[in-house]
Write an enzyme that holds these catalytic residues in place. Sequence first.
Site, PDB file in Angstrom:
ATOM      1  N   CYS A  17     -15.516  33.932 -95.378  1.00  0.00           N
ATOM      2  CA  CYS A  17     -14.236  34.474 -95.844  1.00  0.00           C
ATOM      3  C   CYS A  17     -13.672  33.634 -96.979  1.00  0.00           C
ATOM      4  O   CYS A  17     -13.652  32.406 -96.905  1.00  0.00           O
ATOM      5  CB  CYS A  17     -13.256  34.481 -94.680  1.00  0.00           C
ATOM      6  SG  CYS A  17     -11.663  35.110 -95.139  1.00  0.00           S
ATOM      7  N   CYS A  66      -5.697  30.882 -94.637  1.00  0.00           N
ATOM      8  CA  CYS A  66      -5.131  31.827 -93.682  1.00  0.00           C
ATOM      9  C   CYS A  66      -5.019  31.150 -92.316  1.00  0.00           C
ATOM     10  O   CYS A  66      -5.820  30.290 -91.971  1.00  0.00           O
ATOM     11  CB  CYS A  66      -6.061  33.031 -93.641  1.00  0.00           C
ATOM     12  SG  CYS A  66      -5.940  34.049 -92.182  1.00  0.00           S
ATOM     13  N   CYS A 118      -8.746  32.637 -88.373  1.00  0.00           N
ATOM     14  CA  CYS A 118      -9.960  31.954 -87.878  1.00  0.00           C
ATOM     15  C   CYS A 118      -9.945  30.474 -88.248  1.00  0.00           C
ATOM     16  O   CYS A 118      -9.734  30.139 -89.406  1.00  0.00           O
ATOM     17  CB  CYS A 118     -11.193  32.536 -88.546  1.00  0.00           C
ATOM     18  SG  CYS A 118     -11.288  34.307 -88.498  1.00  0.00           S
ATOM     19  N   CYS A 159      -6.310  33.676 -70.416  1.00  0.00           N
ATOM     20  CA  CYS A 159      -6.560  33.522 -71.855  1.00  0.00           C
ATOM     21  C   CYS A 159      -6.133  32.142 -72.320  1.00  0.00           C
ATOM     22  O   CYS A 159      -6.106  31.866 -73.511  1.00  0.00           O
ATOM     23  CB  CYS A 159      -5.836  34.615 -72.641  1.00  0.00           C
ATOM     24  SG  CYS A 159      -4.082  34.671 -72.316  1.00  0.00           S
TER      25      CYS A 159
END
Length: 448
Positions: A71, A77, A80, A404
């Site tokens: 990417c 960003c 990720c 999670c």
Amino acid sequence: MKKNDWIELDIDDLGTDGQGIGHKDGAAVFVDGALPGERVRAKVIALKKNYVVGKLEEILSASPMRVKPPCRVFGKCGGCSLQHLSYAAQLQFKQNFVRNCIQRIGKLELPVNFPLPARNEYRYRNKAAFPVQKNGEQIDIGFYAAHSHRLIDVDDCRIQPSALRIVMSQLRVWLVKNKVSIYDESTHTGLLRHIVLRENKAGELMLILCINGEDIPNKAHLIMLFEFVLPQVKSIILSFNTKRTNTIMGGRSVCIYGKDYLFETLCGLEFRIGPQTFLQVNSAQTEALYNTLLRMLALTKADTVLDLYCGAGTISLAAARRAKRVIGIELVEEAVENAKFNAKLNGIENAIFFAGDTARLLPSVLEREAVSTVIVDPPRKGLDEAVVRALAASGVPKIGYVSCNPSTLARDLALFSELGYSAGVVQPVDMFPQTTHVECVVVLSCKN
Ligand code: SAH
């Protein structure tokens, strides 16, 4: 060490957000972008009370696990954070991370399996939500930079559906040609706030425009841009959000093209997905997660199952086919309506659902029903202590915990252990490749 010093150090660990960690003069140094096994040169940019922050300037010797991130906005960003680490090493990191949480936070010695790998390392998400902002004459659509509200403009995102590129470019055509105004959060003016894209496993798409207003200019042009170029778009929806809030969707919505829902198939069951319906974001791995849980629980037709934090009833309905009866509890009323609808859709008659707070509803349900198995799938903050205590006090024989967040899982397992439950093997399931997130399944049994 002082600010702006240049230092050389060996990286020996990865932090929870994917930063490399090394040590210098007795202090832990966090270096974004550095990997364990690497020697790096970094510039000291902050000295905190318990650690130092370094900026990666040069990799002196690279880890064999380092890969080239695909990417172009990797590192900018806030999405990720592990794209520079090979997928096998990401899984190893996740196993170690879960093991450390269980040992350090839970003070428990439990076997932690290697994570179940995701089928797709990229393009695995079924839902993308992008804020839209005006940047001078330019329109930015994308993601927030890490820890900020600064938008990084993107034309694609590798973990999102591959149709995203075309969706973005068609939308930009419509935005520019029709001079669509863009929302400004500081003045609470302008129309378009967010763009949401949902995709089912069949590749059908739902496009949702979240707007600060009641209508959009030139609908016909927007529809035409998708109808012919991207026939997979089966639904275009306007979601009205006129409040000053960070929430993406408004309460009301209207369908301006196609249907106001998609169908998704999970574990052989059909689910109707509306613009607001909650669904795990990685459909292929959701099936792996649910199948792992159900296999570990080994339900039979004699079991009465209580599914807490049941969302749209996905786990409940998958369990209902194997059990005598399932009772689902979920806070969000709309999700409960979805669950009831999905039960009917699949001809499942042995599942009932209640809307409300688990801690509040649990005691009376446990009193009324002869529950043999409880499933919990709480949000990141884990279980309320009152919920753990109520479950333990009921002496329910088996509890399947889907988590999670390994930290809160470890905390809750420790309390269960104090209250007479023993946990079996912890099975991590990788739902979120390229990120540090990891889902876990573990089954607890009552010791007496
Ligand atoms: N099991 C579902 C949803 C898991 S996400 C699935 O696999 O899709 C966690 C869910 O817990 C969310 O739907 C959230 O709305 C719900 N929730 C959060 N707090 C709750 C509470 N106090 N009581 C009941 N449900 C709650």
